[in-house]
Design a protein around this motif. Sequence first.
Motif, PDB file in Angstrom:
ATOM      1  N   LEU A 285       0.838  -1.247  -0.039  1.00  0.00           N
ATOM      2  CA  LEU A 285       0.111   0.138  -0.136  1.00  0.00           C
ATOM      3  C   LEU A 285       0.832   1.124   0.094  1.00  0.00           C
ATOM      4  CD1 LEU A 285      -2.760   1.334   0.575  1.00  0.00           C
ATOM      5  CD2 LEU A 285      -2.293   1.262   2.888  1.00  0.00           C
ATOM      6  N   LEU A 286       1.779   1.443   0.880  1.00  0.00           N
ATOM      7  CA  LEU A 286       2.562   2.413   1.063  1.00  0.00           C
ATOM      8  C   LEU A 286       3.816   2.727  -0.216  1.00  0.00           C
ATOM      9  CD1 LEU A 286       3.176   2.292   4.947  1.00  0.00           C
ATOM     10  CD2 LEU A 286       1.442   3.132   3.671  1.00  0.00           C
ATOM     11  N   ARG A 287       4.107   1.653  -0.695  1.00  0.00           N
ATOM     12  CA  ARG A 287       5.195   1.609  -1.726  1.00  0.00           C
ATOM     13  C   ARG A 287       4.595   2.078  -3.111  1.00  0.00           C
ATOM     14  NH1 ARG A 287       9.987  -1.579  -0.274  1.00  0.00           N
ATOM     15  NH2 ARG A 287       9.954  -2.227   2.042  1.00  0.00           N
ATOM     16  N   ASN A 288       3.293   1.453  -3.307  1.00  0.00           N
ATOM     17  CA  ASN A 288       2.855   1.384  -4.580  1.00  0.00           C
ATOM     18  C   ASN A 288       1.750   2.368  -4.655  1.00  0.00           C
ATOM     19  OD1 ASN A 288       4.512  -0.837  -5.616  1.00  0.00           O
ATOM     20  ND2 ASN A 288       3.594  -1.856  -4.268  1.00  0.00           N
ATOM     21  N   THR A 289       1.845   3.718  -4.252  1.00  0.00           N
ATOM     22  CA  THR A 289       1.053   4.869  -4.481  1.00  0.00           C
ATOM     23  C   THR A 289       1.310   5.301  -5.712  1.00  0.00           C
ATOM     24  OG1 THR A 289       2.686   6.363  -3.575  1.00  0.00           O
ATOM     25  CG2 THR A 289       1.149   5.390  -1.901  1.00  0.00           C
ATOM     26  N   VAL A 290       0.251   6.203  -6.217  1.00  0.00           N
ATOM     27  CA  VAL A 290       0.358   6.923  -7.814  1.00  0.00           C
ATOM     28  C   VAL A 290       1.606   7.569  -7.775  1.00  0.00           C
ATOM     29  CG1 VAL A 290      -0.545   8.779  -8.790  1.00  0.00           C
ATOM     30  CG2 VAL A 290      -2.217   7.136  -7.618  1.00  0.00           C
ATOM     31  N   ASN A 291       2.312   7.853  -6.924  1.00  0.00           N
ATOM     32  CA  ASN A 291       3.650   8.693  -6.847  1.00  0.00           C
ATOM     33  C   ASN A 291       4.642   7.545  -6.390  1.00  0.00           C
ATOM     34  OD1 ASN A 291       1.859   9.822  -4.729  1.00  0.00           O
ATOM     35  ND2 ASN A 291       4.300   9.725  -3.860  1.00  0.00           N
ATOM     36  N   GLY A 292       4.316   6.429  -6.021  1.00  0.00           N
ATOM     37  CA  GLY A 292       5.514   5.715  -5.263  1.00  0.00           C
ATOM     38  C   GLY A 292       6.330   4.897  -6.514  1.00  0.00           C
ATOM     39  N   GLU A 293       7.735   4.633  -5.900  1.00  0.00           N
ATOM     40  CA  GLU A 293       8.407   4.098  -6.854  1.00  0.00           C
ATOM     41  C   GLU A 293       8.745   2.640  -6.533  1.00  0.00           C
ATOM     42  OE1 GLU A 293       9.146   4.843  -9.854  1.00  0.00           O
ATOM     43  OE2 GLU A 293       8.269   6.912  -9.712  1.00  0.00           O
ATOM     44  N   GLY A 294       7.962   2.182  -5.349  1.00  0.00           N
ATOM     45  CA  GLY A 294       8.314   0.637  -4.971  1.00  0.00           C
ATOM     46  C   GLY A 294       9.223   0.750  -3.340  1.00  0.00           C
ATOM     47  N   GLN A 295       9.387   2.129  -3.167  1.00  0.00           N
ATOM     48  CA  GLN A 295      10.029   2.322  -1.980  1.00  0.00           C
ATOM     49  C   GLN A 295       9.489   2.795  -0.857  1.00  0.00           C
ATOM     50  OE1 GLN A 295      13.314   0.937  -1.922  1.00  0.00           O
ATOM     51  NE2 GLN A 295      12.917   0.701  -3.905  1.00  0.00           N
ATOM     52  N   LEU A 296       9.695   2.643   0.239  1.00  0.00           N
ATOM     53  CA  LEU A 296       9.072   3.332   1.584  1.00  0.00           C
ATOM     54  C   LEU A 296       9.247   4.865   1.714  1.00  0.00           C
ATOM     55  CD1 LEU A 296       8.975   0.567   4.481  1.00  0.00           C
ATOM     56  CD2 LEU A 296       7.011   1.554   2.999  1.00  0.00           C
ATOM     57  N   GLU A 297       8.846   5.620   0.704  1.00  0.00           N
ATOM     58  CA  GLU A 297       9.427   6.994   0.812  1.00  0.00           C
ATOM     59  C   GLU A 297       7.972   8.051   1.138  1.00  0.00           C
ATOM     60  OE1 GLU A 297      11.357   8.063  -2.690  1.00  0.00           O
ATOM     61  OE2 GLU A 297      12.832   6.450  -2.036  1.00  0.00           O
TER      62      GLU A 297
END
Length: 413
Positions: A285-297
């Motif tokens: 959920l946290l890694r794969n947001t619309v703006n996510g790149e697979g990392q916990l950022e």
Amino acid sequence: MAAACLLVAVAAPAQAEGEADDLWYYRDTGLADLHATASGEGITIAVIDSPINPGVPELADADLIVHEPSFCDADGDGRREAATATTERATHGTGMTSLIVGNGVGAGGQPGVQGVAPGATIRYYAWASEDLDACNASAGPGSTGAISQAVADGADIISLSLGGPDTGPDELAAIADAVRSGAIVVAGAENEAGPLSSWPASANGVVTVAAVTALQELDAGYEVYGPGMDVVAPGVGIRTLQGPDWTTYRARSGNSAATAWTSGALALAWSAHPDATANQIVQSLLRNTVNGEGQLERVDDYWGYGIVSARRMVEADPTTYPDVNPLIVDSPDAQPPASELLPPPEAEPAPTTEPDESMASDDPTAETGVEVNPGLPLIPIVGAVAGLAVLAGIAAAVLARRKSPNHTHEQER
């Protein structure tokens, strides 16, 4: 004991000309395409909310189990109210449930509410009445009893579109038990711009959600911020069937809807990857947001990790992520404390040693060997032997987590 006794209210603003229709949350996020491969089937979502009207068209074929009675004794007579209702007070809970599992069939031939995860199982728990302040649950605060029951019933996801300013030890214990049991707890932030402070959204280990518009902007009324904000999701201008006539639809807004939408998206991802753990689904959920790149950022304290993307969660393999809930904070100020959210460590087995065994041949004619236990090595002997002692010792020891808001993000289509 203070109790969370207020449902997160939803507003009903008029839909402006040119604004996206109130099914944008379904159409613009690609849910129709996702349902070709994932529907939420096999995943149980506990919805804890107002009374529900299970007779609306959207829920006609839903896998819906309503727990009776409710967890509310509004008049204090010692008897809890029914969990179902057809009055206006059932609008909120019916709307949240339809947003998760609605079939899109509307009243009177109108377009209905389309669910995010129509194949999921809903176990429904009503904890409030129309007069929330009069809700005196017979076994502690109603939401607490409902959460505990959801855990006992094996809920995979617990959707809490409710909130309040205070909490107590029983409420915290119920949340801790839910997280510790392996359920994903999703809660909406308060419907009031400002720092995150409501319970259960501020609880440690809980997925905290706020709403975004069809343009992927934060609505001025729902800009909640703080290090405990985790994600944002569709929640402004959402189609909802309105009681008490149950033939009228309104575009309603609030963090409640964003919570239900997120719960449905989690169910979609989990049904697509049934071997993943709850922790890995939260990681996804946290890694794969619309703006996510697979990392916990994290983006910032307004957006958390970003806008929930059901598509990216379905496409990503969560089993490659650590089996750790990244939302559990090990801090003296975190409530519940991290130590209460983790399962107890597995007991280490005590080392064991096989007893010594002495073996001697009783056969005086044995000259080239002795009979031994088949589980032990054979020791050849040269010469005549009257007896032999064999010592064998076998030991085994087994063992082994945020300020300027950026108000837009590119919409995934």
